[in-house]
Design a protein around this motif. Structure first.
Motif, short mmCIF file in Angstrom:
data_model
loop_
_atom_site.label_atom_id
_atom_site.label_comp_id
_atom_site.label_asym_id
_atom_site.label_seq_id
_atom_site.Cartn_x
_atom_site.Cartn_y
_atom_site.Cartn_z
N ARG A 108 -6.12 -8.06 -3.01
CA ARG A 108 -6.64 -6.79 -2.48
C ARG A 108 -7.57 -7.07 -1.31
O ARG A 108 -8.47 -7.90 -1.39
N THR A 144 -10.38 -1.64 -0.61
CA THR A 144 -10.42 -0.69 -1.73
C THR A 144 -10.24 0.74 -1.22
O THR A 144 -10.33 1.00 -0.01
N ILE A 145 -10.01 1.65 -2.15
CA ILE A 145 -9.82 3.06 -1.76
C ILE A 145 -11.03 3.59 -1.00
O ILE A 145 -10.89 4.30 -0.01
N ASP A 150 -4.39 -4.97 -10.88
CA ASP A 150 -4.82 -6.29 -10.46
C ASP A 150 -3.89 -7.36 -11.03
O ASP A 150 -3.24 -7.17 -12.08
N THR A 198 -6.00 4.66 1.49
CA THR A 198 -5.56 4.15 0.20
C THR A 198 -5.95 2.68 0.09
O THR A 198 -6.46 2.10 1.05
N ALA A 199 -5.72 2.09 -1.07
CA ALA A 199 -6.00 0.67 -1.24
C ALA A 199 -4.92 -0.16 -0.54
O ALA A 199 -3.75 0.23 -0.50
N ASN A 209 -11.80 3.98 5.80
CA ASN A 209 -10.51 3.48 5.36
C ASN A 209 -9.43 4.26 6.11
O ASN A 209 -9.11 5.40 5.74
N ALA A 257 -4.19 2.89 -6.22
CA ALA A 257 -4.59 1.49 -6.43
C ALA A 257 -3.62 0.83 -7.39
O ALA A 257 -3.38 1.34 -8.49
N SER A 304 0.85 -1.20 0.00
CA SER A 304 0.00 0.00 0.00
C SER A 304 0.88 1.23 0.00
O SER A 304 2.02 1.21 0.48
N TYR A 320 -3.31 -4.20 0.02
CA TYR A 320 -3.20 -5.55 -0.54
C TYR A 320 -2.35 -6.41 0.40
O TYR A 320 -1.49 -5.90 1.12
#
Length: 280
Positions: A75, A78-79, A53, A96-97, A92, A50, A40, A99
């Protein structure tokens, strides 16, 4: 990239650290049920980010620079996703996203780094049996270094501190009529001062400083002591033999000796009717 003679060379990201790749710097035991690293980055004024994928990751052995394990980046946030943080409202909290890279199935001791394709690597870390013990001993030494009312220094610690707030050195502690149980706030210092009786409390020394400052030694610090004693009850074979490198008490394991330092502070404060003041 461009080399010293202007010749184009491929960028070796397997040897480039990225602030986006996060691994536990304490390390992982081989038998830890979960071993994960995370991917991240928050870009400050650039906001959330992000990643693409389908990225793959691998575990790189430091000694050989070879990949010993590989998997897919997953992931987990998500954002615009939400997560629950204790009693805080869902949102969040990474902004940020996020993983994860799971390598729980890998259990060979050694030094490694996590590499994410096209991104870079984490700081190196260790997989080994003593990693959590090292972290625990560091924390326990932190407690020892926070002791109040005693001189600190070699051979038990490199941190040197003279004896502080001890009655034999002229420190005077007086009793207050302020009642924490009735009033509900242990931080009402002005009210404590107004309730000062002038009665000298002898031997009011000891306990732990809080965050390294002259913070009152409160009975809430006893949570740490209770945890230490509970660990000795749960795992006596291990903790009764653990060497904390602290001043020894004859016939007493170091873990219990550390607990007794805090207990003795409140035992000295105890009044004839059995009551124990909230703190110093």
């Amino acid at each position: 990239t461009v080399g010293p003679k202007g010749i184009s060379q491929p960028l070796d990201l397997q040897n480039v650290r990225s602030e986006s790749v996060h691994a536990n710097q304490i390390g992982y035991r081989p038998d830890d049920p979960v071993k994960r690293a995370f991917l991240s980055i928050w870009l400050g004024t650039g906001g959330a980010y992000a990643f693409a994928d389908g990225l793959g990751f691998s575990l790189i052995e430091e000694a050989t620079n070879k990949s010993v394990f590989s998997g897919k980046v997953e992931r987990v946030l998500t954002i615009d996703g939400k997560e629950q943080l204790w009693t805080k409202p869902p949102k969040n909290y990474s902004s940020t996203a996020v993983y994860r890279m799971d390598f729980s199935a890998y259990n060979t001791p050694g030094a490694y780094r996590v590499y994410v394709e096209g991104v870079g690597c984490s700081y190196p870390f260790e997989i080994g049996r003593p990693v959590w013990e090292k972290a625990f001993l560091t924390q326990m030494k932190g407690l020892y270094n926070q002791r109040s009312g005693v001189e600190l220094g070699p051979p038990y610690t490199e941190f040197k501190k003279p004896r502080d707030f001890h009655p034999d050195d002229g420190a005077v502690i007086t009793r207050s009529k302020y009642d924490v149980l009735a009033k509900g706030s242990p931080y009402a210092y002005a009210d404590m001062m107004k309730g000062d009786t002038g009665e000298v409390v002898k031997d009011a020394w000891g306990g732990y400083h809080d965050a390294g400052d002259w913070n009152p030694r409160r009975v809430t610090h006893m949570y740490t002591t209770l945890a230490q004693l509970e660990l000795c009850e749960l795992y006596p074979d291990y903790f009764n033999k653990l060497n904390l490198n602290i001043p020894p008490v004859d016939g007493v394991p170091d873990m219990i000796s550390e607990a007794l330092f805090e207990i003795d502070c409140f035992r000295r404060l105890q009044m004839p009717d059995g009551a124990i003041p909230y703190g110093i």
